[in-house]
Design a protein around this motif. Structure first.
Motif, PDB file in Angstrom:
ATOM      1  N   SER A 176      -2.054   4.604   3.549  1.00  0.00           N
ATOM      2  CA  SER A 176      -1.704   3.693   4.644  1.00  0.00           C
ATOM      3  C   SER A 176      -2.944   3.014   5.206  1.00  0.00           C
TER       4      SER A 176
ATOM      5  N   ARG B 299       3.443   0.932   1.010  1.00  0.00           N
ATOM      6  CA  ARG B 299       4.664   0.411   0.371  1.00  0.00           C
ATOM      7  C   ARG B 299       4.630   0.656  -1.132  1.00  0.00           C
ATOM      8  N   GLU B 300       3.477   0.414  -1.746  1.00  0.00           N
ATOM      9  CA  GLU B 300       3.357   0.683  -3.191  1.00  0.00           C
ATOM     10  C   GLU B 300       3.558   2.171  -3.490  1.00  0.00           C
TER      11      GLU B 300
END
Length: 495
Positions: A478, A484-485
């Motif tokens: 983060s 997100r990946e």
């Protein structure tokens, strides 16, 4: 010749007197007792210029000389004769001043002339093979040259002058490559190690070195090696492998590769463990491909074999003691010195001793993203080995203190293995969670499950996630805006 010790006129010009003894070496025994006649003079390229004898047996003896890797004793005797004549003819000091291509052409011209003058009977294919072999003996690594040129060979194992094995596709097989004698093999070993400033002889019979392309070399010489010098070369492919290549080989799945990419990008401290030949160094090379080009990376190795592609890389290599027993520079000294060189990441080629303590300290003092490899059969064994290496280094620390260091330093352990069919797989991606009492708590994020084998005997399996939705390194991902990946990769692994 332009640079020879003797001009061509200095070599006996009349072929008739020299033809009898040399021709007797290369002709069958039944013909050796008969006086040679002047008519059957050898012509280059002619397969059998001598008249057929009354018995058919002598005609069949030269037949086995067909393959590059399988030659008759007759071929090696002829090669030795011509090689000795070549050494007597050329000036090696002047030959060393030429570039490789010019030197090879010059040697070929002299050998062709020696073959003609000495009236040696050879076919065109035999003569071409002889020319290549002699050029390799003088300028390269002799019989090893055809093996080094093949990109599908992973290991070359020479057990004395007459025995050579190779590893192809994870399987070991014997070749028919042989050396003239143990003296030639020892000469080639010395030629290899001298290029990187090392030495191997009776007084220093064990040596680790590398080829110019980074391939790892180990030599152990007599009297320690009983059957002659033993040479082991771990070859690397000419084209540097990337993580996508491991996906194509089936070593890791696409979501698993994405997980490793995030681990490398987010500067997790990674330990890669596995057995011999499991692909640890290859995997380390792939993970370093995700290091930001602006970072300063320092590598420490026993023999420099890592192939980092970043622009700002400092490569350090240990040094063995000299003949007086002094001047040794150990891995621990290199790792300690790294801390004074303003590194952002430290990469240790292989952790095998007390340098493990210094690597953990480096990981724990702002050098995030450091990596290393070690030999172990599972992630838990890898951490136990780190603890053992620190203890053997003479550090009088309680076991719990060492484990606290391990937990605070190492984020992820990646386990690589070579399976029974010779294929290499990434078996586990395991994160280090913390301590419960005196026990280190581990959690698999990815695991390879073997499902059986196909009709060809190849192991079949699948890389699967273990259902971890938020691993410990989530906060680190983060911080680098990669959550997100990471979530997408974990979802794909659980699908």
């Amino acid at each position: 010749m332009a640079f020879g010790k003797r001009s061509p006129s200095a070599v006996p010009a009349a072929p008739a007197p020299a033809a009898a003894p040399v021709a007797a070496q290369v002709q069958p025994r039944s013909e050796a007792k008969r006086p040679p006649t002047p008519e059957p003079v050898a012509v280059k390229g002619a397969p059998k210029p001598m008249e057929p004898p009354p018995k058919p047996k002598p005609e069949k003896k030269p037949e086995p000389v067909r393959q590059i890797t399988q030659q008759s004793e007759q071929y090696y005797q002829t090669k030795t004769t011509i090689f000795n004549a070549l050494i007597d003819t050329i000036d090696l000091s002047q030959l060393a001043q030429l570039d490789a291509e010019s030197a090879r052409d010059e040697i070929r011209d002299i050998v062709v002339e020696i073959i003609s003058i000495k009236n040696v009977v050879m076919s065109i294919s035999e003569q071409e093979q002889l020319l290549d072999d002699i050029c390799n003996d003088v300028l390269g690594y002799g019989p090893l040259e055809p093996l080094l040129a093949r990109d599908d060979i992973a290991d070359i194992m020479v057990n004395g002058a007459d025995t050579t094995y190779i590893e192809v596709n994870g399987k070991i097989e014997r070749t028919n490559i042989r050396f003239r004698d143990n003296a030639q093999l020892m000469n080639i070993c010395q030629r290899i190690v001298s290029q990187v400033g090392r030495r191997v002889d009776e007084s220093s019979p064990i040596c680790d070195a590398r080829l110019l392309d980074g391939s790892r070399v180990n030599v152990i010489a007599p009297p320690l090696a009983i059957d002659g010098p033993t040479l082991t070369i771990r070859k690397f492919k000419k084209d540097k492998l990337k993580l996508q290549d491991l996906v194509n080989f089936g070593s890791i799945s696409e979501p698993g590769a994405e997980l490793l990419r995030i681990i490398g990008r987010s500067r997790c401290n990674v330990l890669i463990s596995g057995g011999t030949g499991s692909g640890k160094t290859t995997l380390l090379n792939c993970l370093t491909g995700f290091i930001d080009p602006g970072e300063r990376v320092i590598t420490c190795e026993d023999s420099a074999e890592l192939q980092l592609q970043q622009p700002h890389v400092v490569r350090l290599e240990t040094r063995p003691p000299n003949i007086e027993g002094s001047g040794e520079v150990t891995m621990r000294e290199l790792v300690k010195n790294c801390l004074r060189m303003r590194p952002e990441r430290i990469i240790v080629g292989e952790v095998r001793g007390p340098e493990a303590f210094d690597l953990l300290q480096a990981m724990n003092t702002g050098h995030d993203g450091s990596m290393g490899t070690l030999h172990a059969n599972s992630p838990r064994e890898a951490l136990s080995r780190v603890e053992s290496m620190i203890t053997m280094g003479g550090f009088a620390l309680p076991a719990k203190t060492i484990r606290e260091m391990i937990v605070g330093s190492i984020d992820v352990v990646v386990q690589a293995s070579r399976l029974r069919d010779g294929s290499r797989r990434i078996m586990n991606v395991t994160e280090v969670l913390g301590l419960e009492g005196d026990t280190i708590v581990l959690q698999d994020v990815l695991k390879y499950e073997i499902e059986g084998e196909d009709a060809n005997g190849k192991v079949v399996g699948t890389h699967r996630g273990t259902g971890v939705g938020r691993p410990r390194f989530w906060d680190r991902a983060s911080y680098y805006s990669m959550e997100r990946e990471l979530a997408a990769a974990l979802d794909a692994l659980g699908a």
